[in-house]
Scaffold this motif. Structure first.
Motif, mmCIF file in Angstrom:
data_model
loop_
_atom_site.group_PDB
_atom_site.id
_atom_site.type_symbol
_atom_site.label_atom_id
_atom_site.label_comp_id
_atom_site.label_asym_id
_atom_site.label_seq_id
_atom_site.Cartn_x
_atom_site.Cartn_y
_atom_site.Cartn_z
ATOM 1 N N UNK A 284 26.478 -39.754 -1.198
ATOM 2 C CA UNK A 284 25.863 -41.046 -0.944
ATOM 3 C C UNK A 284 24.861 -41.094 -1.816
ATOM 4 N N UNK A 285 24.162 -39.951 -1.799
ATOM 5 C CA UNK A 285 22.956 -39.629 -3.140
ATOM 6 C C UNK A 285 23.429 -40.159 -4.663
ATOM 7 N N UNK A 286 24.736 -39.215 -4.772
ATOM 8 C CA UNK A 286 24.843 -39.665 -6.370
ATOM 9 C C UNK A 286 25.339 -40.869 -7.032
ATOM 10 N N UNK A 287 25.400 -41.758 -5.523
ATOM 11 C CA UNK A 287 25.873 -43.337 -5.564
ATOM 12 C C UNK A 287 24.371 -44.187 -5.714
ATOM 13 N N UNK A 288 23.618 -43.574 -5.243
ATOM 14 C CA UNK A 288 22.501 -43.986 -4.875
ATOM 15 C C UNK A 288 21.788 -44.731 -6.426
ATOM 16 N N UNK A 289 21.861 -42.994 -6.643
ATOM 17 C CA UNK A 289 21.112 -42.633 -8.395
ATOM 18 C C UNK A 289 21.972 -42.725 -9.301
#
Ligand SMILES: Cc1cc2nc3c(=O)[nH]c(=O)nc-3n(C[C@H](O)[C@H](O)[C@H](O)COP(=O)(O)OP(=O)(O)OC[C@H]3O[C@@H](n4cnc5c(N)ncnc54)[C@H](O)[C@@H]3O)c2cc1C
Length: 388
Positions: free
Chosen positions: A44-49
């Motif tokens: 989720x974090x990787x996609x967000x950033x």
């Protein structure tokens, strides 16, 4: 009949050795709860950033659980499954969108898929999610009896219009449509809308199928009430029967907000509720058509037993079985081998947009440890069989 799901050769006939290895790797990962928790957060974090993780997601979970990024990508998968008698339900799985352009895009996709359904035996149903056609908050507001602002009223009318367009076309083309069910606090208004559309368009045949989530303890009463209304109104009902995918969310919201949970008190109660609905529908199968959306072998066997008792042909159009692509092939392919109607949901959409769907699948497989173990056991048996 007892061993119908044990044949791994049928179950994995379409999987090459390397695909079987990938499935084994994936289910072993998914069985590991801490790994899924951490993996979900990191992804989720990787996609967000905007980290470049799409390639990795695509070659692992995405390709296992999805048909591709668009409907064209899915076609080879559809054809391959259909070569073994397993149909597809193309599922545009872009979720958690909030703007009108996205809702219109979902409508266009669904209308286009209805054309495929008309043309191809390999695709017997189209499907959409209520929140694919309108904002969650609108459904929720109606359910809670909160008045709309004038803008919201107009927005809601556009949602109703989208439902109307798809259902009208379904009936005009004489095809079939499934409408998914979601969280209970938005579902009431979707149910009311679908009830109205079934009354309007299901007068000759059950073209439109709603969804009953049997982890909700109120659904048996609701089913009986809907049946009574349909008898009085002279229209058919179609129901996709599922257990329900939002268990933890439902229970934690109820606890936080201090209302009684709408979910059955235990898995056993959910199972019994599901069985009651199967019996009820099968006893009224000329008026209520069934799409049994389940990976549970006992539930599937119960439907088979009811069909046998009623002396129904395996391919009777009033009973369909459904699983999700990437899961429970031993059920799907052994059902099709024995002549039953079976369709797998085949999700598609841009990688980052189908993440909520993929995360639900990972969490579901983690929380249903028995089921993941069953997938692994069958994959291991098939590996051993191939080595021999
Ligand atoms: C074709 C298809 C379409 C679907 N469409 C929808 C849909 O529109 N909406 C939707 O919400 N889901 C949908 N699902 C998902 C479905 O609701 C289930 O999450 C999933 O299929 C797992 O349930 P199961 O019947 O396969 O069996 P099992 O693996 O036997 O059951 C697992 C389910 O049991 C219930 N459960 C588990 N523990 C407990 C407990 N402690 N107390 C009470 N209940 C418990 C939960 O619902 C859980 O998902 C669909 C599934 C399929 C195969």
């Amino acid at each position: 009949m007892d061993n119908i799901f044990e044949n791994t050769e049928h179950a994995f006939a379409l999987k090459s050795d390397s695909e079987l290895e990938r499935a084994r790797f994936l289910f072993r990962m998914i069985a590991n709860e801490p790994l899924v928790r951490i993996g979900t957060a990191v992804t989720n974090f990787a996609i967000k950033v905007h980290l470049p993780v799409e390639g990795l997601i695509r070659s692992t979970v995405f390709d296992h659980f999805c048909g591709g990024v668009n409907e064209e990508d899915c076609m080879p998968v559809v054809e391959k499954m259909f070569s073994k008698g397993v149909c597809s339900v193309l599922d545009y799985s872009v979720e958690a969108k909030e703007d009108e352009a996205q809702f219109d895009a979902a409508l266009e996709k669904t209308l286009k898929i209805l054309e495929f359904v008309k043309e191809k035996d390999s695709m017997p149903f189209a499907v959409f999610k209520p929140t694919g056609f309108g904002r969650f908050a609108l459904y929720q507001k109606i359910g809670e009896g909160i008045a709309f602002t004038p803008d919201e009223q107009e927005e809601w009318e556009r949602v109703v219009e989208r439902f109307e367009k798809v259902c009208k076309k379904t009936q005009e083309m004489q095809v079939r449509l499934l409408i998914d069910a979601e969280e209970s606090w938005m579902q009431k208004s979707a149910d009311d809308l679908v009830e109205r559309l079934m009354r309007k368009y299901n007068t000759k045949r059950p073209y439109i199928y709603s969804t009953l989530q049997m982890y909700r303890w109120d659904r048996m009463e609701y089913l009986k009430e809907q049946h009574q209304k349909a008898k009085e109104g002279g229209y058919y009902l179609g129901y996709k029967l599922v257990r329900g995918a939002y268990l933890e969310k439902e229970n934690s919201r109820a606890e936080e907000m201090g209302y009684p949970t709408p979910i059955c008190a235990s898995k056993e109660e959910t199972d019994a509720n599901f069985d009651s609905a199967v019996h009820y529908i099968m006893n009224n199968v000329k008026e209520i058509s069934l799409f049994a959306g389940t990976h549970n072998e006992a539930s599937t066997k119960l439907v088979l037993a009811c069909m046998k008792e009623k002396q129904m042909e395996p391919h009777d159009q009033n009973v369909w079985f459904g699983q999700l692509y990437g899961m429970s092939d031993h059920i799907s392919y052994n059902l099709s081998t024995n002549g039953y109607n079976v369709a797998k949901y085949l999700p598609f959409g841009p990688v980052r947009d189908v993440m909520p769907y993929l995360i639900r699948r990972a969490e579901e497989n983690t929380s249903v440890v028995g089921q993941t173990n069953r997938e692994l056991e069958l994959i291991n048996r098939e590996r051993a069989r191939r080595k021999l």
